[in-house]
Design a protein around this motif. Structure first.
Motif, PDB file in Angstrom:
ATOM      1  N   LEU A 220       0.814  -1.397  -0.026  1.00  5.68           N
ATOM      2  CA  LEU A 220       0.078  -0.004   0.028  1.00  5.68           C
ATOM      3  C   LEU A 220       0.736   1.188  -0.177  1.00  5.68           C
ATOM      4  O   LEU A 220       0.687   2.257  -0.610  1.00  5.68           O
ATOM      5  N   ASN A 221       1.950   1.132   0.676  1.00  7.16           N
ATOM      6  CA  ASN A 221       3.111   2.268   0.617  1.00  7.16           C
ATOM      7  C   ASN A 221       3.384   2.670  -0.685  1.00  7.16           C
ATOM      8  O   ASN A 221       3.676   3.932  -1.128  1.00  7.16           O
ATOM      9  N   GLU A 222       3.746   1.650  -1.483  1.00 10.54           N
ATOM     10  CA  GLU A 222       4.198   1.818  -2.767  1.00 10.54           C
ATOM     11  C   GLU A 222       3.264   2.334  -3.662  1.00 10.54           C
ATOM     12  O   GLU A 222       3.452   3.222  -4.369  1.00 10.54           O
ATOM     13  N   LEU A 223       1.883   1.699  -3.568  1.00  3.39           N
ATOM     14  CA  LEU A 223       0.877   2.207  -4.434  1.00  3.39           C
ATOM     15  C   LEU A 223       0.503   3.989  -4.024  1.00  3.39           C
ATOM     16  O   LEU A 223       0.437   4.470  -5.100  1.00  3.39           O
ATOM     17  N   GLU A 224       0.702   4.068  -2.736  1.00  6.11           N
ATOM     18  CA  GLU A 224       0.434   5.342  -2.368  1.00  6.11           C
ATOM     19  C   GLU A 224       1.310   6.632  -2.997  1.00  6.11           C
ATOM     20  O   GLU A 224       1.147   7.400  -3.174  1.00  6.11           O
ATOM     21  N   ALA A 225       2.557   6.058  -2.808  1.00  4.73           N
ATOM     22  CA  ALA A 225       3.641   6.782  -3.264  1.00  4.73           C
ATOM     23  C   ALA A 225       3.466   7.111  -4.739  1.00  4.73           C
ATOM     24  O   ALA A 225       3.828   8.154  -5.137  1.00  4.73           O
ATOM     25  N   ALA A 226       3.495   6.008  -5.595  1.00  2.00           N
ATOM     26  CA  ALA A 226       3.217   6.338  -6.990  1.00  2.00           C
ATOM     27  C   ALA A 226       2.149   7.130  -7.102  1.00  2.00           C
ATOM     28  O   ALA A 226       2.222   7.952  -8.286  1.00  2.00           O
ATOM     29  N   THR A 227       1.053   7.076  -6.450  1.00  2.00           N
ATOM     30  CA  THR A 227      -0.026   7.775  -6.592  1.00  2.00           C
ATOM     31  C   THR A 227       0.244   9.189  -6.258  1.00  2.00           C
ATOM     32  O   THR A 227      -0.093  10.206  -7.174  1.00  2.00           O
ATOM     33  N   HIS A 228       0.799   9.357  -5.367  1.00  2.00           N
ATOM     34  CA  HIS A 228       1.280  10.913  -5.039  1.00  2.00           C
ATOM     35  C   HIS A 228       2.217  11.461  -5.934  1.00  2.00           C
ATOM     36  O   HIS A 228       2.003  12.694  -6.390  1.00  2.00           O
ATOM     37  N   ASP A 229       3.087  10.497  -6.611  1.00  2.00           N
ATOM     38  CA  ASP A 229       4.164  11.099  -7.562  1.00  2.00           C
ATOM     39  C   ASP A 229       3.449  11.513  -8.880  1.00  2.00           C
ATOM     40  O   ASP A 229       3.776  12.379  -9.571  1.00  2.00           O
ATOM     41  N   MET A 230       2.232  11.135  -8.868  1.00  2.73           N
ATOM     42  CA  MET A 230       1.340  11.576 -10.217  1.00  2.73           C
ATOM     43  C   MET A 230       0.587  12.718 -10.009  1.00  2.73           C
ATOM     44  O   MET A 230      -0.021  12.989 -10.909  1.00  2.73           O
ATOM     45  N   GLN A 231       0.700  13.289  -8.980  1.00  2.75           N
ATOM     46  CA  GLN A 231       0.174  14.586  -8.588  1.00  2.75           C
ATOM     47  C   GLN A 231      -1.422  14.541  -8.951  1.00  2.75           C
ATOM     48  O   GLN A 231      -1.844  15.546  -9.488  1.00  2.75           O
ATOM     49  N   ALA A 232      -1.817  13.870  -8.566  1.00  2.65           N
ATOM     50  CA  ALA A 232      -3.439  13.539  -8.295  1.00  2.65           C
ATOM     51  C   ALA A 232      -4.137  13.374  -9.607  1.00  2.65           C
ATOM     52  O   ALA A 232      -5.356  13.744  -9.755  1.00  2.65           O
ATOM     53  N   THR A 233      -3.303  12.804 -10.496  1.00  3.32           N
ATOM     54  CA  THR A 233      -3.883  12.638 -11.840  1.00  3.32           C
ATOM     55  C   THR A 233      -4.634  11.038 -11.753  1.00  3.32           C
ATOM     56  O   THR A 233      -5.095  10.532 -12.755  1.00  3.32           O
ATOM     57  N   VAL A 234      -3.923  10.330 -10.770  1.00  2.00           N
ATOM     58  CA  VAL A 234      -4.744   8.844 -10.672  1.00  2.00           C
ATOM     59  C   VAL A 234      -5.565   8.896  -9.492  1.00  2.00           C
ATOM     60  O   VAL A 234      -5.049   9.245  -8.344  1.00  2.00           O
ATOM     61  N   SER A 235      -6.328   8.044  -9.359  1.00  2.00           N
ATOM     62  CA  SER A 235      -7.498   7.600  -8.328  1.00  2.00           C
ATOM     63  C   SER A 235      -7.328   6.242  -8.436  1.00  2.00           C
ATOM     64  O   SER A 235      -8.271   5.625  -9.044  1.00  2.00           O
ATOM     65  N   VAL A 236      -7.003   5.888  -7.046  1.00  6.74           N
ATOM     66  CA  VAL A 236      -6.860   4.098  -6.974  1.00  6.74           C
ATOM     67  C   VAL A 236      -8.409   3.848  -6.119  1.00  6.74           C
ATOM     68  O   VAL A 236      -8.914   4.491  -5.407  1.00  6.74           O
ATOM     69  N   LEU A 237      -9.085   2.999  -6.901  1.00 11.07           N
ATOM     70  CA  LEU A 237     -10.401   2.592  -6.444  1.00 11.07           C
ATOM     71  C   LEU A 237     -10.275   1.209  -5.729  1.00 11.07           C
ATOM     72  O   LEU A 237     -10.989   0.978  -4.711  1.00 11.07           O
ATOM     73  N   SER A 238      -9.315   0.317  -6.132  1.00 16.40           N
ATOM     74  CA  SER A 238      -9.432  -0.961  -5.555  1.00 16.40           C
ATOM     75  C   SER A 238      -8.131  -1.537  -5.741  1.00 16.40           C
ATOM     76  O   SER A 238      -7.456  -1.525  -6.425  1.00 16.40           O
ATOM     77  N   VAL A 239      -7.757  -2.386  -4.632  1.00 16.04           N
ATOM     78  CA  VAL A 239      -6.148  -3.109  -4.725  1.00 16.04           C
ATOM     79  C   VAL A 239      -6.821  -4.650  -4.077  1.00 16.04           C
ATOM     80  O   VAL A 239      -7.238  -4.791  -2.896  1.00 16.04           O
ATOM     81  N   VAL A 240      -6.697  -5.414  -4.927  1.00 12.25           N
ATOM     82  CA  VAL A 240      -7.081  -7.012  -4.768  1.00 12.25           C
ATOM     83  C   VAL A 240      -5.836  -7.726  -4.733  1.00 12.25           C
ATOM     84  O   VAL A 240      -5.403  -8.114  -6.020  1.00 12.25           O
ATOM     85  N   PRO A 241      -5.257  -8.335  -3.720  1.00 16.72           N
ATOM     86  CA  PRO A 241      -4.056  -9.474  -3.752  1.00 16.72           C
ATOM     87  C   PRO A 241      -4.585 -10.628  -4.250  1.00 16.72           C
ATOM     88  O   PRO A 241      -5.825 -11.102  -3.621  1.00 16.72           O
TER      89      PRO A 241
END
Length: 109
Positions: free
Chosen positions: A27-48
């Motif tokens: 989740l930290n990795e996905l959050e960091a990647a999303t943050h790096d994209m400067q709010a152009t990506v909205s993650v809706l779900s994460v399913v392992p």
């Protein structure tokens, strides 16, 4: 009434697999990647999928180049292997017409 026998060993095994998902780093990795994209990506779900060591992500972006940049960012991750875009679809039912993307990747143990 009928009493059904439960197979506790498979339930325990399934729980053990789910507990072995590296939730915090993932989740930290996905959050960091999303943050790096400067709010152009909205993650809706994460399913392992603990058995396959894979994760599927559903997200929305405004433009397809944003999805490709997000994918490139995930490909730089030391935790994720082989991130790939599985599908994309413009949401016509939403007034802003975002693009829903589905990504998958393996995680390193």
């Amino acid at each position: 009434y009928e009493i059904k026998e439960c197979d506790w060993s498979s339930d325990v095994c399934s729980s053990d697999l789910e507990l072995n998902v590296p939730w915090t780093p993932l989740l930290n990795e996905l959050e960091a990647a999303t943050h790096d994209m400067q709010a152009t990506v909205s993650v809706l779900s994460v399913v392992p999928d603990p058995q396959k060591h894979t994760v599927r992500v559903i997200a929305e972006v405004r433009q397809l180049p944003d999805a490709l940049k997000y994918l490139e960012r995930l490909q730089q991750s030391t935790l994720l292997r082989y991130p790939m875009l599985e599908s994309h679809e413009r949401r016509k039912d939403d007034p802003e017409h975002p693009i829903r993307i589905k990504l998958s990747a393996e995680w390193r143990s």
